[in-house]
Every structure is written in C-alpha cells, then in structure tokens.
Design a protein around this motif. Structure first.
Motif, PDB file in Angstrom:
ATOM      1  N   SER A   3       0.887  -1.397   0.053  1.00  0.00           N
ATOM      2  CA  SER A   3       0.645   0.260  -0.261  1.00  0.00           C
ATOM      3  C   SER A   3       1.073   1.001  -0.205  1.00  0.00           C
ATOM      4  O   SER A   3       1.829   1.345   0.541  1.00  0.00           O
ATOM      5  CB  SER A   3      -0.854   0.248   0.900  1.00  0.00           C
ATOM      6  N   THR A   4       0.386   1.911  -0.327  1.00  0.00           N
ATOM      7  CA  THR A   4       1.837   3.682  -0.905  1.00  0.00           C
ATOM      8  C   THR A   4       0.649   4.718   0.091  1.00  0.00           C
ATOM      9  O   THR A   4      -0.667   4.358   0.886  1.00  0.00           O
ATOM     10  CB  THR A   4       1.267   3.759  -2.610  1.00  0.00           C
ATOM     11  N   ARG A   5       0.952   5.915   0.984  1.00  0.00           N
ATOM     12  CA  ARG A   5       1.146   6.733   2.006  1.00  0.00           C
ATOM     13  C   ARG A   5       1.123   7.604   0.854  1.00  0.00           C
ATOM     14  O   ARG A   5       2.921   7.673   1.409  1.00  0.00           O
ATOM     15  CB  ARG A   5       1.601   6.411   3.184  1.00  0.00           C
ATOM     16  N   SER A   6      -0.078   8.724   1.142  1.00  0.00           N
ATOM     17  CA  SER A   6       0.931  10.290   0.434  1.00  0.00           C
ATOM     18  C   SER A   6       1.258  11.116   1.758  1.00  0.00           C
ATOM     19  O   SER A   6       0.798  10.444   3.317  1.00  0.00           O
ATOM     20  CB  SER A   6      -0.148  10.582   0.149  1.00  0.00           C
ATOM     21  N   LEU A   7       2.489  11.464   1.775  1.00  0.00           N
ATOM     22  CA  LEU A   7       2.590  13.062   2.605  1.00  0.00           C
ATOM     23  C   LEU A   7       2.546  14.086   2.048  1.00  0.00           C
ATOM     24  O   LEU A   7       3.469  14.531   0.762  1.00  0.00           O
ATOM     25  CB  LEU A   7       4.098  12.446   2.890  1.00  0.00           C
ATOM     26  N   HIS A   8       2.008  14.771   2.898  1.00  0.00           N
ATOM     27  CA  HIS A   8       2.019  16.035   2.617  1.00  0.00           C
ATOM     28  C   HIS A   8       2.712  16.697   3.979  1.00  0.00           C
ATOM     29  O   HIS A   8       2.367  17.043   4.452  1.00  0.00           O
ATOM     30  CB  HIS A   8       0.796  15.771   2.751  1.00  0.00           C
ATOM     31  N   TRP A   9       4.005  17.854   2.824  1.00  0.00           N
ATOM     32  CA  TRP A   9       4.979  17.579   3.489  1.00  0.00           C
ATOM     33  C   TRP A   9       4.361  19.727   4.331  1.00  0.00           C
ATOM     34  O   TRP A   9       4.949  19.786   5.417  1.00  0.00           O
ATOM     35  CB  TRP A   9       5.971  18.524   3.091  1.00  0.00           C
TER      36      TRP A   9
END
Length: 98
Positions: A3-9
């Motif tokens: 699974s991928t996880r998005s990261l909002h910097w």
C-alpha cells in the motif's frame, strides 16, 4: 501489493513545529530581572552546591513581577521564573567550575 501512503509536507512540517516546546511568555525578561537583582544580592550557588533557599526566594520575587506584567496564575508565573532561576544557577555553577 504494497500500500502507498501519501505525505503532505506542509502538514507534516506544521505538526513537527507544533510538537516543539515553545518558550513561555516572559522567560527571558524573568531571567534578566533575576540576574540584575536577586542573584546579585544572594548568590544562587555557594561553593559547588545550589542554594535552594536563594533560588526559591529569587523565583518568588520575580514571580510577583511576572504576574503583574503578564497576568496569569501564580503557578504559571512561578513555573516561568523557576525555570529562569535554575538556568541562571546552572550557568553560575558551570562558570565556577571552570
């Protein structure tokens, strides 16, 4: 499949900044006041030990001033001034050691 996880910097950096400890209001002013008045009348370090009575007396005197300037409760004012007083005492002890 992994699974991928998005990261909002921007959100991550805001969360990191929020977790950092912030300097309480009036800490530097309290430190300056203690250094200019109470610590000179009665040393915070005697020999190589802390004079706890002098530290508490200096913090209480500065807490009255802090509470008058910034408002807040007695506990908050005493907390700020005790932090400032102990930092001065630690610096004085380190200066005497060298």
């Amino acid at each position: 499949m992994a699974s991928t996880r998005s990261l909002h910097w921007s959100l991550a950096m805001k969360e990191i900044a929020a977790t950092r400890t912030h300097r309480p209001a009036g800490l530097l002013a309290a430190r300056g006041l203690i250094a200019a008045t109470s610590a000179k009348r009665r040393p915070l370090v005697v020999g190589d030990t802390y004079d706890r009575a002098a530290i508490m007396a200096a913090a209480c005197a500065a807490a009255r001033n802090h509470q008058a300037r910034y408002g807040g409760t007695w506990g908050e004012a005493l907390s700020v001034t005790l932090k400032a007083t102990w930092s001065l005492a630690k610096a004085a002890r380190a200066a005497k050691a060298h």
